[in-house]
Design an enzyme around this catalytic site. Structure first.
Site, PDB file in Angstrom:
ATOM      1  N   SER A  14       0.488  -1.519   0.047  1.00 10.37           N
ATOM      2  CA  SER A  14      -0.003  -0.224   0.319  1.00 10.37           C
ATOM      3  C   SER A  14       1.069   1.020   0.481  1.00 10.37           C
ATOM      4  O   SER A  14       0.159   2.097  -0.359  1.00 10.37           O
ATOM      5  CB  SER A  14      -0.868  -0.020   1.063  1.00 10.37           C
ATOM      6  OG  SER A  14      -0.612  -0.085   2.716  1.00 10.37           O
ATOM      7  N   LYS A  16       3.482   1.788   2.761  1.00 12.62           N
ATOM      8  CA  LYS A  16       3.792   1.966   3.963  1.00 12.62           C
ATOM      9  C   LYS A  16       5.213   2.321   4.372  1.00 12.62           C
ATOM     10  O   LYS A  16       5.683   3.388   4.509  1.00 12.62           O
ATOM     11  CB  LYS A  16       3.618   1.100   4.797  1.00 12.62           C
ATOM     12  CG  LYS A  16       2.382   0.151   4.832  1.00 12.62           C
ATOM     13  CD  LYS A  16       1.698  -0.773   6.393  1.00 12.62           C
ATOM     14  CE  LYS A  16       2.540  -2.089   5.990  1.00 12.62           C
ATOM     15  NZ  LYS A  16       2.270  -2.344   3.874  1.00 12.62           N
ATOM     16  N   THR A  36      12.904  -6.320  10.050  1.00 11.26           N
ATOM     17  CA  THR A  36      13.128  -7.308  11.004  1.00 11.26           C
ATOM     18  C   THR A  36      12.877  -8.535  10.114  1.00 11.26           C
ATOM     19  O   THR A  36      13.080  -9.582  10.481  1.00 11.26           O
ATOM     20  CB  THR A  36      11.480  -7.222  11.811  1.00 11.26           C
ATOM     21  OG1 THR A  36      10.259  -7.019  10.806  1.00 11.26           O
ATOM     22  CG2 THR A  36      11.747  -5.538  12.679  1.00 11.26           C
ATOM     23  N   HIS A  51      14.384  -2.947  -1.024  1.00 13.96           N
ATOM     24  CA  HIS A  51      13.914  -2.437   0.074  1.00 13.96           C
ATOM     25  C   HIS A  51      15.682  -1.200   0.855  1.00 13.96           C
ATOM     26  O   HIS A  51      15.634  -0.060   0.817  1.00 13.96           O
ATOM     27  CB  HIS A  51      13.562  -2.284   1.869  1.00 13.96           C
ATOM     28  CG  HIS A  51      12.937  -2.931   1.553  1.00 13.96           C
ATOM     29  ND1 HIS A  51      11.917  -2.024   2.418  1.00 13.96           N
ATOM     30  CD2 HIS A  51      11.262  -3.610   1.312  1.00 13.96           C
ATOM     31  CE1 HIS A  51      10.266  -2.240   2.845  1.00 13.96           C
ATOM     32  NE2 HIS A  51      10.172  -3.512   1.461  1.00 13.96           N
ATOM     33  N   GLU A  63      19.966  -5.724  11.773  1.00  8.55           N
ATOM     34  CA  GLU A  63      18.437  -6.028  11.567  1.00  8.55           C
ATOM     35  C   GLU A  63      18.293  -7.246  12.923  1.00  8.55           C
ATOM     36  O   GLU A  63      19.283  -7.342  13.589  1.00  8.55           O
ATOM     37  CB  GLU A  63      19.762  -7.356  10.354  1.00  8.55           C
ATOM     38  CG  GLU A  63      19.737  -6.442   9.186  1.00  8.55           C
ATOM     39  CD  GLU A  63      20.403  -8.252   8.329  1.00  8.55           C
ATOM     40  OE1 GLU A  63      20.920  -8.695   8.262  1.00  8.55           O
ATOM     41  OE2 GLU A  63      20.354  -7.286   6.500  1.00  8.55           O
TER      42      GLU A  63
END
Length: 192
Positions: A14, A16, A36, A51, A63
């Site tokens: 969406s 985010k 995560t 990302h 991480e």
């Protein structure tokens, strides 16, 4: 100045994460991105790579697929603004790490994790913390027990995080909407 807690939620794909990254980029000072996800297959490997490509080189990346509640004070001590992407994957990791526990124990443990994180944020000054999380409750009731438990855990954690947040955003089709100012309450005097 007190620290600020922001929740960015919405459905899968969406927008985010992109909005949360833009928000983090607008913050001053040192920036930390807490990832995560666990890379368990090729598809997740590509998602993580996407990302990473978007992140500026000046951002520190940590991480943390587990132990976030216990390690969050140390994370906050070394940064001014932090983005946790995402609580949904973190809770998936949590659920599978505790799958032998009873449902209520899993739910209460997950809530303690988010409470510990929020407490750490509230004990620090001048920090900005952004959580990304999926809204899972808009679809059908899942058929399997583990899927229903996961939906319930994510829903309860999201409710707690949003209830503690200074700002809550819902993203739809790449458009973020701030929910905090739109919050409704029961009219004074109740229903007549």
């Amino acid at each position: 100045m007190k620290s600020k807690l922001i929740v960015v939620t919405g459905g899968a794909r969406s927008g985010k994460s992109l909005f949360a990254e833009e928000y983090l980029a607008s913050c001053s000072g040192r920036k930390t991105y807490v990832a995560t996800a666990q890379v368990l297959d090729e598809e997740m490997k590509e998602r993580v790579a996407e990302h990473r490509r978007r992140r500026p080189e000046g951002w520190q990346t940590l991480e943390l697929s587990s132990g976030l509640g216990a390690s969050f004070p140390a994370v906050l001590a070394q940064t001014d603004a932090v983005l946790v992407d995402c609580l949904t994957l973190y809770l998936s990791n949590y659920l599978f790490a505790h799958e032998g526990d009873g449902d209520e124990m899993i739910l209460q443990g997950a809530l303690r994790e988010i409470e510990d994180i929020v407490r750490a944020v509230r004990q620090m000054a001048d920090k900005t913390v952004i959580f990304v999380t999926n809204e899972l409750g808009c679809g059908i009731v899942p058929m399997s027990h583990i899927s229903r438990l996961y939906r319930d855990v994510v829903g309860k954690v999201n409710q707690y995080a949003a209830g503690q947040a200074d700002e809550v955003y819902w993203t739809v089709c790449g458009i973020p909407v701030e929910l905090t100012r739109l919050r409704a309450t029961v009219p004074p005097g109740g229903c007549r």
